[in-house]
Design an enzyme around this catalytic site. Sequence first.
Site, PDB file in Angstrom:
ATOM      1  N   SER A   1       0.812  -1.258   0.121  1.00 19.61           N
ATOM      2  CA  SER A   1       0.136  -0.046   0.030  1.00 19.61           C
ATOM      3  C   SER A   1       0.718   1.180  -0.090  1.00 19.61           C
ATOM      4  O   SER A   1       1.593   1.350  -0.857  1.00 19.61           O
ATOM      5  CB  SER A   1      -0.749  -0.144   1.037  1.00 19.61           C
ATOM      6  OG  SER A   1      -1.813   0.904   1.100  1.00 19.61           O
TER       7      SER A   1
ATOM      8  N   ASP B   1     -10.120  -3.461  -5.112  1.00 16.88           N
ATOM      9  CA  ASP B   1      -9.236  -2.599  -4.346  1.00 16.88           C
ATOM     10  C   ASP B   1      -9.334  -1.106  -5.329  1.00 16.88           C
ATOM     11  O   ASP B   1      -9.237  -1.391  -6.529  1.00 16.88           O
ATOM     12  CB  ASP B   1      -7.905  -3.019  -4.131  1.00 16.88           C
ATOM     13  CG  ASP B   1      -6.882  -2.235  -3.723  1.00 16.88           C
ATOM     14  OD1 ASP B   1      -7.170  -1.338  -3.208  1.00 16.88           O
ATOM     15  OD2 ASP B   1      -5.722  -2.457  -3.690  1.00 16.88           O
TER      16      ASP B   1
ATOM     17  N   HIS C   1      -8.217  -4.873  -0.634  1.00 19.34           N
ATOM     18  CA  HIS C   1      -7.026  -3.830  -0.195  1.00 19.34           C
ATOM     19  C   HIS C   1      -6.829  -4.339   1.116  1.00 19.34           C
ATOM     20  O   HIS C   1      -7.611  -4.469   2.018  1.00 19.34           O
ATOM     21  CB  HIS C   1      -7.281  -2.623  -0.298  1.00 19.34           C
ATOM     22  CG  HIS C   1      -5.935  -1.933   0.048  1.00 19.34           C
ATOM     23  ND1 HIS C   1      -5.152  -1.540  -1.115  1.00 19.34           N
ATOM     24  CD2 HIS C   1      -5.716  -1.249   1.095  1.00 19.34           C
ATOM     25  CE1 HIS C   1      -4.223  -0.814  -0.345  1.00 19.34           C
ATOM     26  NE2 HIS C   1      -4.469  -0.566   0.881  1.00 19.34           N
TER      27      HIS C   1
END
Length: 406
Positions: free
Chosen positions: A188, A346, A376
Site C-alpha cells: 500500500s 481494491d 485491499h
Amino acid sequence: MRLRLAGAVLLAAAAYYVYLPLPSGVCEPWKLMLLDALFRSFMKATDVAHALGICHRIHLLNRLVSWVEDIEPRSCPDVHVTDATLDGVPARVFRPKGGKRLKRGVLYFHGGGWALCSGRMRSYDLLGRKMAKDLDSVIMSVDYRLAPDAVFPDQYHDALAASRAFLSSEALELYGIDPERLCLSGDSSGGNLAAAVAQQLGSDDSLPVKFKLQALIYPVLQALDFYTPSYQQNQAVPILYRPLMARFWLQYLGADASLAPVLLANNHTSLDQPAISASTRSKLDWTVLLPAERRKHFRPFVKERGSSGVLGRVPQLMDVRAMPLLAEQEVLGRTPKAYVLTCEFDVLRDDGLMYVQRLRDAGVEVTSDHYEDGFHGCMVFSYLPMMSAVGQRSMNNYIRWLDQNL
C-alpha cells in the site's frame, strides 16, 4: 420474554451495522464485513474525539491500533527478533537461526496511508517472522515517521535513508547479508515508498551495491485520477474507500483536508490545468495502459474546466517522489526486476496494473500477480482473528516468488 426481545433487537441492530452489500466475487465476504465494521467504529470514535478537541484523530487511532496490535521483539526457536535503527530510522530485524552463512535480505515498508501502523504490529511481525524462516533471509521492517506529525517528503526521506543504510557494507557485514541478493518491498503506502526509492537508487550510479528486486503489494502510485476503473468499481468496497484514500493523500502531502472533494471530482486535473502536460497525462492514461478486461465499461472522467490553483497550492501532487507512476521511462528502465500484487476489489488495483505496463514498456521484467477475489490489505489479514483465505494465498505466493527470484 423482554430479555429475548431486547436481545433480538440488539442482534438485529448489530447485523444492520455490520452488513454491507459486497460484490459477489469477494473472498469470505462476512469476514470483510466484520473487519470493516470494526474499522468504521474506530474511525467514527476518533472523528468524535478530534471534533471535541481531545486529540488528533490519527493519534488516537494509532494508540488504539498500538494497544491492540503492537508486540515486543520476542525471538522464537527459528528466528531472532530485535529492534534496531538504519541511519536513525527505527526498524524491526528478523534473522533466521542457522542456515547459510550469508543470507538474502529484504527491506520492507509497512502500509497504513503514511499515517497508521508499524512494523511492530502483530500482523507485520508475523509476516517478518514467516519471511525470515521460509526464505532463510534477513528481513528489516522499517518504521518511518507518520502523518500528521511528519508529512511528505519526510516519509520518503526516512525510506531512502533506511535503504541506503541497508545497502551499506557495514549493515551487510553486521547482519551477514549477501550483497547480490537484496530486495526492496512494501504494501500500500509502503509500496509507494518502495517504488519511489527503487527509482531514486536505480538511477544512482555511485552505489556499489543495489537492489536486485522490487516487490510491490497493492501499491498506491498516483493522486491525479480518482476515476480509474478500479476507483469507480470499488469506491464502496472496504476497507479502503475512495474518500478515505483522498484523505490519506492530502494528509501525507500536508495539504488542506477541505480539498478532498476537489480531488474526488478530478477538478485538480481538468484540461485547463497548464501544469499537467500531455506527456504527464499519458503516464496514467488507463485507456492505453490497462487491459480490456480491467477497463470494462468504464469511461475516463476528465473535465474541461476545474479548480484553478490547486496544483499551485499542492505542488506535491506532481512530485514523482510521491507519485511514482509519473516517472520518466528512462528512470523506470533502471529499476530492478519487479513483482506487483494487485486485487480486483481494491481502488488501487489500476495504480498497480498501470505501473506493471509502464515498467514493461521501459524494459523491466515484471511478474503481475492479480487476485480476482482479493481486497485491499488482504495479505496482512492472513492470521487470526481474520485468517483471510485470499490473504494466506497471496502471502504464500509472494514469499514463493521471492524464494524463486532472490
